[in-house]
Design an enzyme around this catalytic site. Structure first.
Site, PDB file in Angstrom:
ATOM      1  N   GLY A  30     -12.403 -46.004  33.549  1.00  0.00           N
ATOM      2  CA  GLY A  30     -12.016 -45.535  32.223  1.00  0.00           C
ATOM      3  C   GLY A  30     -11.234 -44.239  32.256  1.00  0.00           C
TER       4      GLY A  30
ATOM      5  N   GLY B 201      -9.213 -43.233  35.079  1.00  0.00           N
ATOM      6  CA  GLY B 201      -8.052 -43.258  35.955  1.00  0.00           C
ATOM      7  C   GLY B 201      -8.293 -44.097  37.194  1.00  0.00           C
ATOM      8  N   ARG B 202      -7.325 -44.040  38.094  1.00  0.00           N
ATOM      9  CA  ARG B 202      -7.369 -44.811  39.337  1.00  0.00           C
ATOM     10  C   ARG B 202      -8.016 -43.972  40.434  1.00  0.00           C
ATOM     11  NH1 ARG B 202      -3.325 -48.914  38.727  1.00  0.00           N
ATOM     12  NH2 ARG B 202      -2.887 -49.052  40.957  1.00  0.00           N
TER      13      ARG B 202
ATOM     14  N   ASP C 298     -21.780 -42.233  30.243  1.00  0.00           N
ATOM     15  CA  ASP C 298     -21.301 -43.549  30.705  1.00  0.00           C
ATOM     16  C   ASP C 298     -22.168 -44.075  31.842  1.00  0.00           C
ATOM     17  OD1 ASP C 298     -19.669 -45.737  30.457  1.00  0.00           O
ATOM     18  OD2 ASP C 298     -18.042 -44.930  31.661  1.00  0.00           O
TER      19      ASP C 298
END
Length: 632
Positions: free
Chosen positions: A354, A356-357, A470
């Site tokens: 959520g 970034g990479r 999260d």
């Protein structure tokens, strides 16, 4: 032609053997500038004397052999024996008190970035002192009695593994032949002494011996320690010297040094070693003044050269603002991260989340493996507070949290650097049907307890309250031993700093978001508890929180388990892949605890401290489960 080819082959083999020999052995009877890698205030005088520290306060220095040493055999990976010795002298401003001392060090890197120039001997800092991930062996010549490190006195030799609490230590002394016992040495005497460090890999024994320079090597060592160094020393490491002066002006000198793998270190030519500086009196003042000018000039040229390199790197790579100077020990260069990830190639991509990479990488000139998360963030507003929060979070230290190592800011991106978790995320183990990815109940229950412990630390045990926002299986990562570590902690709060403060932005994952969070947008520790409850059911049931294509009665995981509980068939909710190898009372506890934590009303949910207590106090008689059932 054949003769020329044969000569060429012989020459090639000679070169290869010469290079291998250089890597296995060295000897310095005095030093030249090209011999060592220096940093801090380390300097080499014209006569070949190595200055580790001078009379400046709060300074540190490192002097490393430039070439990496292959400590382990490439054929079988076994650690080799090694031997080293060096001549040193410690000259304090006052005879009874000195700086913090000098250490021989074997380290994964040349130099020790982030070390402090005080009691840490230029090796560590408060956040990494004692960490097993340091992979550092040091032999300390300590002249300060530090209660924080449980020192035995202010004049001792110690063996340090990854931190400054010595695993073995003894007052500085040497053995007198003829069974006369040990004679004390004063490290601050200003007189040259010689230290031998020898490790026998077969017997796994480390010997440390010290004596005055004019005394032959004693037959008995000062310290003889049985220890397996294979877990400390990587295949290839650097060997060097480290020192720090602290608040007392002290000069640490090294006159000569030798080393050898699989053999005895070459003997030093004691008659050809450089002389120590003479006292500042009479005719020596002019000579010392010239030497001082030379040292200052050398340091000035070095500083100018380093400054030029830094300026050029900043000019062509990234912008470093003035306010970031205080965070420089936590900042990675974009160039190093680019090289570590092979240019952020797709082959190095670990996943897309959520925020970034994420790419895996290996830092240049190091064996440290890292994970780099690239987060788009080109807003300049609040960037200073943003970075300050990152540095603050990097101070979090818990065995069940992924360590945030630092950051890099470049080209509208924020790059966060973490320790690499070799086994990836938990969700792959739970939802992957392949045999090798299965987790038995014992592993799952330990993972659950680890995540609960990490959340308790974030909510109550650190100096600030950190809300994760999260919690889910994909944010729980596993190391080599399947120990669970929570990742992305604090990122939700950080990410919010880039949003318009006038808007409400709910961060989380569908299926884990507490009902009140959808209403007021305010994350609390209780909303984390709700997500943790869904996580418990996810792990115990082996299914995701929402099944989009399922019938309404099984679509929502929380509702499905709740209905099973009401029917008295809650154990039908467990993951069928568990088979019969599980403790029913533990599975039932986790299912019911998951329902309690995911209650719609936040007032009914327990705190993480209560959750940890429930998980740790489960007994086979089911008392806790009955209590829990009444609470439900």
């Amino acid at each position: 032609m054949e003769s020329q080819a044969f000569k060429a082959s012989l020459l090639f083999l000679l070169i290869i053997n010469t290079v291998a020999a250089e890597n296995d052995e060295f000897i310095y009877n005095g030093f030249a500038s090209e011999d060592l890698f220096l940093d801090g205030i380390a300097n080499i005088a014209p006569n070949g004397l190595l200055f580790m520290t001078n009379t400046s306060k709060y300074m540190q220095s490192h002097a490393f052999h430039k070439t990496v040493i292959q400590f382990k055999n490439t054929s079988d990976g076994k650690l080799s024996s090694f031997s080293t010795c060096f001549v040193f002298a410690i000259v304090p401003e006052y005879s009874d008190v000195g700086g913090h001392g000098l250490a021989l060090v074997i380290s994964p890197t040349r130099g020790r970035p982030g070390a402090l120039p005080i009691q840490y001997l230029g090796l560590f800092n408060p956040s990494n002192n004692g960490n097993s991930s340091n992979h550092v062996l040091a032999i300390e010549l300590d002249t300060v009695d530090n209660i924080d490190f449980e020192d035995i006195n202010n004049n001792h030799v110690g063996v340090d593994i990854n931190g400054l609490k010595s695993v073995a230590a003894a007052p500085a002394s040497y053995f007198l032949e003829g069974n006369k016992g040990y004679k004390n040495l004063t490290l601050l005497s200003g007189k040259p002494m010689i230290l031998w460090v020898e490790y026998d890999a077969l017997e796994m024994k480390l010997n440390v011996t010290i004596s005055p320079i004019n005394v032959p090597k004693p037959s008995l060592p000062l310290i003889s320690l049985s220890i397996n160094l294979s877990w400390v020393i990587y295949d290839a490491m650097y060997i060097g010297l480290s020192s720090s002066s602290g608040s007392v002006k002290t000069s640490h000198y090294v006159l000569g040094w030798s080393f050898k793998l699989n053999g005895k270190a070459p003997g030093l030519n004691l008659t050809s070693l450089p002389s120590l500086p003479l006292p500042e009196d009479g005719k020596n003042k002019a000579l010392n003044f010239k030497l001082y000018i030379l040292v200052v000039a050398f340091l000035l040229v070095t500083v100018i050269g380093i400054a030029y390199v830094v300026v050029m790197k900043i000019k062509y790579a990234e912008v470093l603002e003035d306010w970031e100077i205080e965070y420089q020990h936590h900042r990675f260069s974009y160039k190093d991260l680019y090289k570590a990830t092979k240019g952020f190639k797709e082959d190095e991509l670990l996943g897309i989340g959520g925020f970034g990479r994420v790419y895996k990488g290996k830092l240049p000139m190091s064996t440290a493996k890292i994970a780099v998360k690239r987060i788009p963030h080109d807003s300049k507003q609040g960037m200073r507070e943003f970075v300050s929060e990152i540095v603050s979070i990097s101070q979090l230290c818990h065995k069940n949290l992924v360590q945030l190592l630092g950051y890099c800011r470049c080209k509208g991106e924020l790059l966060l650097v973490y320790e690499l978790m070799s086994n990836g995320s938990l969700d792959k183990f739970i939802f992957d049907d392949s045999e090798k990815k299965k987790l038995n109940w014992r592993h799952r229950f330990e993972i659950i307890k680890g995540v609960a412990s990490a959340l308790l630390y974030l909510h109550e045990e650190w100096e600030k309250v950190v809300i994760h926002q999260d919690i889910k299986a994909s944010n729980v990562l596993l190391d080599d031993d399947l120990i669970a570590k929570v990742g992305d902690f604090g990122l939700s709060r950080l990410y919010d700093r880039g949003n318009d403060p006038k808007t409400t932005h709910v961060i989380g994952t569908f299926g884990y978001i507490a009902p009140e969070l959808n209403k007021n947008g305010r994350a609390t520790t209780s909303t984390d508890v709700y997500a943790f409850g869904v996580f418990l059911l996810e792990v115990a049931c082996g299914r995701r929180p929402i099944l989009q294509d399922a019938s309404p009665d099984v679509q929502n995981l929380v509702d499905w388990v709740s209905n099973n509980w009401k029917r008295g068939t809650i154990m039908d909710s467990k993951d069928v892949k568990l088979g019969t190898d599980f403790r029913p009372e533990e599975v039932e506890l986790v299912l019911k605890l998951g329902l309690l934590c995911s209650q719609p009303s936040p007032n009914v949910r327990p705190s993480m401290r209560q959750v940890v207590q429930i998980l740790n106090e489960i007994t086979t008689d089911g008392a806790e489960i009955q209590l829990f059932t009444n609470g439900q």
